[in-house]
Design an enzyme around this catalytic site. Structure first.
Site, PDB file in Angstrom:
ATOM      1  N   GLU A 171      51.246  50.628  37.330  1.00 25.75           N
ATOM      2  CA  GLU A 171      50.847  49.231  37.148  1.00 25.75           C
ATOM      3  C   GLU A 171      50.529  49.025  35.666  1.00 25.75           C
ATOM      4  O   GLU A 171      49.586  49.618  35.138  1.00 25.75           O
ATOM      5  CB  GLU A 171      49.632  48.944  38.027  1.00 25.75           C
ATOM      6  N   ASP A 181      38.476  41.877  35.373  1.00 29.53           N
ATOM      7  CA  ASP A 181      38.356  43.212  34.792  1.00 29.53           C
ATOM      8  C   ASP A 181      36.942  43.503  34.315  1.00 29.53           C
ATOM      9  O   ASP A 181      36.276  42.668  33.699  1.00 29.53           O
ATOM     10  CB  ASP A 181      39.334  43.372  33.626  1.00 29.53           C
TER      11      ASP A 181
END
Length: 265
Positions: A49, A60
């Protein structure tokens, strides 16, 4: 059958879970990031990924944000991301991009899907795009033959689980916790319940992300999910290392531990 579907089918035949490894493109440099991803594949990571660095990465946590910020400060572009995909996909491992929606929209929806396919990309994870707002995107990836991957979370209603399951291809990303990414001491307690709820509405592969940081945790998740997604723990290997080579060595050790974990299913 897409490259992602084949990876999950092969792992199922081997009675194990798929290991998905995330790293952002361009961190600490484009070439080192590519080497790191190639080393993950060599260690046995099934799917790579590739993160597209973005200025407002809402999902994140601090580790990935720090790495992405470094990549952005050295000027990593969408073209660098696509070149990273091309080089990593050449290993034979299915290679996805994880990107927030704004960079795709700015680049051009059809153009992004087509250029990703041309680079050998297998799919795209879009954490801030929901299927009911993705008509143009779904048309673009269908034309490019690239798998769209959407997320479910502990807060997802049964109706939302059905909608995401209908439109995701390759696999469904099961976010194990409510919150940002980051390695944790324990996998979110709601992960297994969310997998159970999602399995009730689909037979597509389910990969759990957010929190896995070692082989024991990977083995735990592999016991109830089809795939284990690891990001922050890999990024930290490079972020905390005194040199890129030290970071790559740490990455090799962690990958070996995680590969062992998913094969204990």
């Amino acid at each position: 059958m897409s490259a992602l579907s084949e990876a999950f089918a092969r792992a199922k035949d081997e009675q194990r879970a798929v290991l998905v490894g995330y790293l952002p493109a361009g961190f600490p440099t484009v070439d080192v990031a590519v080497e790191a991803m190639e080393r993950l594949v060599a260690a046995g990571v099934d799917v790579i990924e590739v993160g597209l660095p973005y200025s407002d990465p809402l999902m994140d946590g601090p580790v990935i944000q720090a790495a992405v910020d470094q990549a952005r400060r050295v000027g990593v572009t969408t073209q660098d991301v696509l070149e990273t995909v091309r080089r990593v996909a050449a290993t034979g491992a299915p290679t996805l991009v994880m990107t927030y929606w704004n960079p795709v929209e700015r680049y051009g929806v059809d153009r992004f899907a087509g250029d990703l396919a041309a680079a050998g990309g297998a799919g795209v994870i879009t954490p801030d795009l929901t299927p009911d707002e993705a008509r143009d995107w779904l048309d673009a990836v269908a034309a490019a033959k690239v798998d769209p991957v959407f997320l479910v979370a502990p807060s997802s209603t049964d109706a939302r689980l059905r909608l995401v399951s209908e439109h995701s291809q390759g696999f469904i990303y099961v976010a194990s916790t409510m919150g940002v990414t980051g390695a944790r001491d324990a996998v979110g307690s709601r992960a297994e319940e969310l997998v159970r709820r999602t399995r009730a509405v689909t037979d597509k592969p389910l990969a759990v992300g957010l929190g896995v940081s070692n082989g024991d945790q990977a083995a735990e998740v592999a016991g109830f999910a089809d795939g284990v997604i690891v990001g922050s723990a890999f990024v930290r290997c490079l972020l905390d290392a005194p040199s890129p080579q030290d970071g790559l060595a740490a990455l090799d050790q962690l990958a070996a531990d995680l590969v062992r974990g998913v094969r204990q299913r």
